[in-house]
Design a protein around this motif. Structure first.
Motif, short mmCIF file in Angstrom:
data_model
loop_
_atom_site.label_atom_id
_atom_site.label_comp_id
_atom_site.label_asym_id
_atom_site.label_seq_id
_atom_site.Cartn_x
_atom_site.Cartn_y
_atom_site.Cartn_z
N PHE A 21 3.03 1.38 -2.57
CA PHE A 21 2.69 2.26 -3.68
C PHE A 21 1.25 2.07 -4.14
N PHE A 22 0.82 0.82 -4.28
CA PHE A 22 -0.52 0.56 -4.80
C PHE A 22 -1.62 0.89 -3.79
N ILE A 24 -1.24 2.97 -0.89
CA ILE A 24 -1.17 4.24 -0.18
C ILE A 24 -0.70 5.38 -1.08
N VAL A 25 0.49 5.26 -1.66
CA VAL A 25 1.12 6.38 -2.35
C VAL A 25 0.32 6.81 -3.59
N ILE A 26 0.07 5.88 -4.52
CA ILE A 26 -0.63 6.24 -5.76
C ILE A 26 -2.05 6.73 -5.51
N PRO A 27 -2.87 6.01 -4.69
CA PRO A 27 -4.22 6.53 -4.42
C PRO A 27 -4.20 7.91 -3.77
N SER A 28 -3.25 8.15 -2.86
CA SER A 28 -3.17 9.45 -2.19
C SER A 28 -2.86 10.57 -3.17
N ILE A 29 -1.91 10.32 -4.08
CA ILE A 29 -1.54 11.33 -5.08
C ILE A 29 -2.72 11.65 -5.99
N VAL A 54 -7.79 -2.10 -4.96
CA VAL A 54 -8.68 -3.21 -5.33
C VAL A 54 -7.98 -4.12 -6.35
N SER A 55 -7.36 -3.52 -7.35
CA SER A 55 -6.65 -4.30 -8.37
C SER A 55 -5.50 -5.10 -7.77
N TYR A 56 -4.79 -4.46 -6.82
CA TYR A 56 -3.67 -5.16 -6.19
C TYR A 56 -4.18 -6.35 -5.38
#
Length: 236
Positions: A21-22, A24-29, A54-56
């Motif tokens: 999620f951190f 791939i999914v969230i940045p893509s959305i 980066v935060s992750y």
């Protein structure tokens, strides 16, 4: 006593779903849906999207107190993507960057075999999973240590080739999808699409190859030692 406990305590495993999620999914959305002027805008949308991986990475480093080579390259890859976009460089640099990261990893893996310390052995032959002392002792008793080393080197070459595959596919995917100039809404949307597609197109086939290599190594150990799968596993 405390040193022993520290050395035998396995590191905490990362949450794969959270990573997905951190990174791939969230940045893509964000890139695909929130980069238009009526929402975040191209620059802010890009910065917010890249802030998640980066935060992750920073959070993971603080939690584990370690940053391995591959994680470091992933972190640098995110920063380079941001640099290419924010400085509005040619999209050709994005394709080169996408290909360069796995190419560097593959080169390191390949070189490790030539120096007699194949990286594959460190990645797969984990003391928390396998009874390495038993395996090495049995190999020595059967006179198969050198043959085992040759087989591991062969597997290491296959591992390097998987990164070669990733490098090629990354370049093709970037050239195919990201065609708009940097600094535009279309670029952000295409970058998000590329990030989203990279998982099923590149990551999953690479993961399948890795499982194939692991299966090969287990078969080699079983053949050269005579141990069953259950006997070589460190179940304790």
């Amino acid at each position: 006593m405390s040193e022993t406990n520290q050395s035998t305590t396995p590191q905490k495993k990362n949450n794969t779903l959270l990573e997905l999620f951190f990174n791939i999914v969230i940045p893509s959305i964000i890139l695909m849906k929130l980069s238009s002027p009526e929402y975040l805008g191209t620059v802010t949308g890009l910065i917010v999207a890249l802030a998640f991986p980066v935060s992750y990475a920073i959070h993971d480093f603080i939690k584990t107190r370690s940053l391995n080579f591959i994680s470091l390259l992933g972190f640098l890859s995110t920063l380079l993507t941001g640099g290419i976009a924010l400085f509005e460089l040619s999209v050709e640099w994005l394709a080169i960057k996408e290909a360069a990261i796995p190419a560097v990893i593959g080169t390191v893996v390949l070189a490790s075999g030539f120096f007699g310390k194949p990286l594959l052995a460190k990645l797969l032959l984990n003391p928390y999973i396998f009874k390495l002392e038993l395996i090495y002792e049995t190999l020595a008793q059967n006179g198969n240590t050198e043959q085992f080393k040759r087989k591991i080197n062969n597997a290491n070459l296959i591992l390097a080739s998987t990164f070669g595959f990733s490098s090629t596919m990354n370049y093709i995917l970037a050239k195919w999808i990201v065609t708009s100039p940097t600094g535009t809404v279309e670029f952000n949307e295409q970058l998000g699409e590329m990030t989203l597609l990279s998982y099923p197109v590149i990551a999953i086939p690479s993961l399948i190859m890795m499982f194939g290599i692991l299966f090969y190594v287990i078969k080699v150990i079983a053949k050269l030692t005579g141990l069953t799968f259950e006997e070589m596993l460190n179940a304790s």
